[in-house]
Design an enzyme around this catalytic site. Sequence first.
Site, PDB file in Angstrom:
ATOM      1  N   CYS A   1       1.288  -9.626  21.426  1.00 12.48           N
ATOM      2  CA  CYS A   1       0.922  -9.321  20.249  1.00 12.48           C
ATOM      3  C   CYS A   1       1.091  -9.135  18.861  1.00 12.48           C
ATOM      4  O   CYS A   1       2.442  -9.162  18.300  1.00 12.48           O
ATOM      5  CB  CYS A   1       0.724  -7.307  20.337  1.00 12.48           C
ATOM      6  SG  CYS A   1      -0.518  -7.162  18.611  1.00 12.48           S
TER       7      CYS A   1
ATOM      8  N   LYS B   1     -11.259  13.989   1.543  1.00 14.30           N
ATOM      9  CA  LYS B   1     -12.555  14.792   0.749  1.00 14.30           C
ATOM     10  C   LYS B   1     -12.686  14.459  -0.801  1.00 14.30           C
ATOM     11  O   LYS B   1     -11.172  13.933  -1.071  1.00 14.30           O
ATOM     12  CB  LYS B   1     -11.806  16.057   0.486  1.00 14.30           C
ATOM     13  CG  LYS B   1     -12.948  16.910   0.680  1.00 14.30           C
ATOM     14  CD  LYS B   1     -12.683  18.939   0.736  1.00 14.30           C
ATOM     15  CE  LYS B   1     -12.204  19.011  -0.572  1.00 14.30           C
ATOM     16  NZ  LYS B   1     -11.389  20.194  -0.555  1.00 14.30           N
TER      17      LYS B   1
ATOM     18  N   HIS C   1       4.103   1.727   2.226  1.00  9.56           N
ATOM     19  CA  HIS C   1       5.232   1.042   1.407  1.00  9.56           C
ATOM     20  C   HIS C   1       6.104   1.791   0.833  1.00  9.56           C
ATOM     21  O   HIS C   1       7.000   1.992   0.013  1.00  9.56           O
ATOM     22  CB  HIS C   1       5.186  -0.528   0.854  1.00  9.56           C
ATOM     23  CG  HIS C   1       4.133  -1.199   2.337  1.00  9.56           C
ATOM     24  ND1 HIS C   1       2.831  -1.505   1.853  1.00  9.56           N
ATOM     25  CD2 HIS C   1       4.632  -1.554   3.246  1.00  9.56           C
ATOM     26  CE1 HIS C   1       2.533  -2.463   2.891  1.00  9.56           C
ATOM     27  NE2 HIS C   1       3.303  -2.216   4.193  1.00  9.56           N
TER      28      HIS C   1
ATOM     29  N   LYS D   1     -11.979  14.974  -7.971  1.00  6.82           N
ATOM     30  CA  LYS D   1     -13.023  14.130  -9.076  1.00  6.82           C
ATOM     31  C   LYS D   1     -12.160  12.813  -9.830  1.00  6.82           C
ATOM     32  O   LYS D   1     -13.698  12.509 -10.351  1.00  6.82           O
ATOM     33  CB  LYS D   1     -12.398  15.654 -10.077  1.00  6.82           C
ATOM     34  CG  LYS D   1     -13.184  17.574  -9.805  1.00  6.82           C
ATOM     35  CD  LYS D   1     -12.668  18.356 -10.679  1.00  6.82           C
ATOM     36  CE  LYS D   1     -10.523  18.339 -10.382  1.00  6.82           C
ATOM     37  NZ  LYS D   1     -10.483  19.558 -11.304  1.00  6.82           N
TER      38      LYS D   1
ATOM     39  N   CYS E   1       2.079  -7.361  16.128  1.00  7.36           N
ATOM     40  CA  CYS E   1       3.143  -6.649  15.350  1.00  7.36           C
ATOM     41  C   CYS E   1       4.349  -7.491  15.905  1.00  7.36           C
ATOM     42  O   CYS E   1       5.753  -7.191  15.530  1.00  7.36           O
ATOM     43  CB  CYS E   1       3.526  -5.629  18.055  1.00  7.36           C
ATOM     44  SG  CYS E   1       2.537  -4.258  18.029  1.00  7.36           S
TER      45      CYS E   1
ATOM     46  N   CYS F   1      -3.155  -4.419  22.686  1.00  7.08           N
ATOM     47  CA  CYS F   1      -2.345  -3.859  22.045  1.00  7.08           C
ATOM     48  C   CYS F   1      -1.788  -2.218  21.574  1.00  7.08           C
ATOM     49  O   CYS F   1      -3.518  -2.109  20.865  1.00  7.08           O
ATOM     50  CB  CYS F   1      -2.205  -4.616  20.910  1.00  7.08           C
ATOM     51  SG  CYS F   1      -0.699  -3.158  19.675  1.00  7.08           S
TER      52      CYS F   1
ATOM     53  N   HIS G   1       0.976  -1.547  -0.158  1.00  2.00           N
ATOM     54  CA  HIS G   1      -0.345  -0.104  -0.078  1.00  2.00           C
ATOM     55  C   HIS G   1       1.009   1.092  -0.218  1.00  2.00           C
ATOM     56  O   HIS G   1       2.172   0.976  -0.086  1.00  2.00           O
ATOM     57  CB  HIS G   1      -0.943  -0.131   1.171  1.00  2.00           C
ATOM     58  CG  HIS G   1      -0.009  -0.467   2.309  1.00  2.00           C
ATOM     59  ND1 HIS G   1       0.105   0.608   2.953  1.00  2.00           N
ATOM     60  CD2 HIS G   1       0.219  -0.981   3.201  1.00  2.00           C
ATOM     61  CE1 HIS G   1       1.127   0.555   4.212  1.00  2.00           C
ATOM     62  NE2 HIS G   1      -0.046  -0.294   4.341  1.00  2.00           N
TER      63      HIS G   1
ATOM     64  N   HIS H   1      -2.258  -2.115  17.644  1.00  2.00           N
ATOM     65  CA  HIS H   1      -3.728  -2.855  16.901  1.00  2.00           C
ATOM     66  C   HIS H   1      -4.695  -2.808  17.501  1.00  2.00           C
ATOM     67  O   HIS H   1      -6.289  -3.594  17.123  1.00  2.00           O
ATOM     68  CB  HIS H   1      -2.912  -3.625  16.577  1.00  2.00           C
ATOM     69  CG  HIS H   1      -2.090  -3.628  15.583  1.00  2.00           C
ATOM     70  ND1 HIS H   1      -0.606  -3.898  16.366  1.00  2.00           N
ATOM     71  CD2 HIS H   1      -1.829  -3.609  14.916  1.00  2.00           C
ATOM     72  CE1 HIS H   1       0.124  -4.289  15.189  1.00  2.00           C
ATOM     73  NE2 HIS H   1      -0.500  -3.981  13.512  1.00  2.00           N
TER      74      HIS H   1
HETATM   75  N1  MSP Z   1       8.385  -6.441   8.275  1.00  2.00           N
HETATM   76  C1  MSP Z   1       8.882  -5.345   9.130  1.00  2.00           C
HETATM   77  C2  MSP Z   1       9.874  -4.392   9.359  1.00  2.00           C
HETATM   78  C3  MSP Z   1      11.526  -5.113   9.657  1.00  2.00           C
HETATM   79  S1  MSP Z   1      12.733  -4.168   8.745  1.00  2.00           S
HETATM   80  C4  MSP Z   1      13.445  -5.527   9.555  1.00  2.00           C
HETATM   81  C5  MSP Z   1       7.229  -4.492   9.765  1.00  2.00           C
HETATM   82  N2  MSP Z   1       7.026  -4.794   8.579  1.00  2.00           N
HETATM   83  S2  MSP Z   1       5.792  -3.500   7.338  1.00  2.00           S
HETATM   84  O1  MSP Z   1       5.314  -3.958   5.776  1.00  2.00           O
HETATM   85  O2  MSP Z   1       4.443  -3.768   8.436  1.00  2.00           O
HETATM   86  O3  MSP Z   1       5.916  -2.318   7.815  1.00  2.00           O
HETATM   87  C6  MSP Z   1       7.005  -1.881   7.353  1.00  2.00           C
HETATM   88  C7  MSP Z   1       7.139  -0.119   7.087  1.00  2.00           C
HETATM   89  O4  MSP Z   1       6.248   0.703   6.312  1.00  2.00           O
HETATM   90  C8  MSP Z   1       7.290   0.424   7.861  1.00  2.00           C
HETATM   91  O5  MSP Z   1       8.122   1.408   8.336  1.00  2.00           O
HETATM   92  C9  MSP Z   1       5.623   1.385   8.131  1.00  2.00           C
HETATM   93  O6  MSP Z   1       6.434   2.631   8.886  1.00  2.00           O
HETATM   94  C10 MSP Z   1       5.452   1.784   6.570  1.00  2.00           C
HETATM   95  N3  MSP Z   1       3.926   1.866   6.981  1.00  2.00           N
HETATM   96  C11 MSP Z   1       3.651   1.289   6.414  1.00  2.00           C
HETATM   97  N4  MSP Z   1       2.448   2.337   6.526  1.00  2.00           N
HETATM   98  C12 MSP Z   1       3.015   3.159   7.218  1.00  2.00           C
HETATM   99  C13 MSP Z   1       2.348   4.781   6.316  1.00  2.00           C
HETATM  100  N5  MSP Z   1       1.143   4.400   6.560  1.00  2.00           N
HETATM  101  N6  MSP Z   1       2.867   5.998   6.554  1.00  2.00           N
HETATM  102  C14 MSP Z   1       3.973   5.227   5.954  1.00  2.00           C
HETATM  103  N7  MSP Z   1       4.047   4.503   6.663  1.00  2.00           N
HETATM  104  C15 MSP Z   1       3.789   3.290   7.591  1.00  2.00           C
HETATM  105  O7  MSP Z   1       7.794  -3.831  10.388  1.00  2.00           O
END
Ligand code: MSP
Length: 504
Positions: A125, A295, A20, A298, A128, A143, A17, A146
């Site tokens: 958790c 919001k 990432h 368009k 997590c 948690c 998403h 979560h």
């Molecule tokens: N697998 C672990 C990371 C292991 S690193 C040795 C993990 N994975 S995750 O897929 O849950 O998240 C990965 C990264 O994506 C995290 O740093 C997290 O903060 C980031 N994001 C997930 N959702 C986010 C937002 N909405 N905004 C910005 N980044 C966030 O954690």
Amino acid sequence: MSFYVTTPIYYVNAAPHLGHAYTTIAADVMARHHRQRQEEVFFLTGTDEHGEPVADAAHALGIEPQELADRNAERFKALAPQITASNDFFIRTTDPQHEAIVQEVLARVRDNGFVYEGTYEGWYCPRCADFKAENDIDEGNRCPIHHIELTREQEENYFFRLSSFQERLERLYAEREDFVAPRTRYNEALSFIRSGLRDVPLTRHKLAWGVRVPWDHEHVFYVWFDALLNYYTALSYANASEDLTERFWPASYHLIGKDILRFHAVYWPALLMAAELELPEHIFVHGYLLMQGEKMSKSLGNVLDPFAVIERFGADALRFYLLREVPFGQDGSVSTASFELRYETELANELGNLASRTIAMLVRYRDGVVPVSEVDPQLATDFAGLPARIAALVDRAELTTALEEIWQRVRRLNRYVEEQAPWRLAKADGRAEDLDRVLSTLAEGLRAVTVLLWPYLPTSAERLLGALGAPDISLAGAELGAGSVGRVSAIDSLFPKDEQAASA
Ligand code: MSP
């Protein structure tokens, strides 16, 4: 010089998403910038495939964890080219080479005396994959992240002696104030350390989905230790013909989200110390992209879906928007409406128009040949030393500030067009030289900002530099007057206005 940048490895329990895409885009901007400086660069991203979150998600779907991992790893792998990420490798923690080195390093940690057998009892958790301290739990044993009920775990584990790194970590933070940035995150990590470190489970007994503990096959390693080590293991097998560890270890930058600070800023350096490996130079912690109070827009509906944005507006627009809208390092809201506003006002009207006007005037007044002339001194002053300033900002991962500096110059060039009114010079008698100077200054200014924009907008920048007949993207060439534009050719609009949206 070498530069090694990493993203977190993403859990394969869910699909990719925007969050990432965000970290990967930021890491890509840094990687590309350092390549512009002719440094040797290694940029790593990948997937985190072990542990309870993945095992649970697979069981819920009635499939094996490996099958879920294979399926979703493909989707994360596919995300990288979609956002034009230039990663040098994509690691999967189920790679056998990764697993073998995890076993080797953690066996060394044990040989060095930092592992002992014990019983863990406490809150856990599963989402997590994290053991929670008593002071890190919400009401009703929930948690804090979560909001699900925590499970009470009692398990025979091997423990990692985190507590024995108390002093060394405090010293690390005292000696290296730039180890973690921004400052608020540095303070947060340091206060966690100062509150007193407790030993943490290194292995899991009840879980089968993980890297086997070589000295006790009934255990797998706790997923975070397996995952963190990816930054180290990847270098040894990313390139089939050469072990890259010597060249790139330690990492220059780990980019992470704020939710995984403790693992990176506390466990990770302690683990590396225990394994006698060098510590990374910097950990940079970005904030969250918030998507509330949407919001309707368009054309994009009301969820900023990275794939919809890319399909409609291209990857460059998404990259630009995320790093421009949300100051890198802080939380910030994103929305489809603000995306469309920036696209229209900044990419289409400011940069897009600057490019199309400059090229059109060169074609109309000078048959596409850029006149040989000095750069206008007023502009030379406004651009002086810019590449070095950008480099200093990117060195601190200040990606939004760097982009703002560049954007000021895009605006400056547009003002220059208005001030000089080349269309008037073209009509006036005896102003041919002035017109030459203005057109050549514009062409050179446009070339220089485009080189600086390349890390953020690689596809559009390459197209534009192609049209300017000046493909060199090195940072040294981003100095005003350092390059030259010879003959320009017309191109289609870089950032077309969304016709469908306009008529909707
Ligand atoms: N697998 C672990 C990371 C292991 S690193 C040795 C993990 N994975 S995750 O897929 O849950 O998240 C990965 C990264 O994506 C995290 O740093 C997290 O903060 C980031 N994001 C997930 N959702 C986010 C937002 N909405 N905004 C910005 N980044 C966030 O954690």
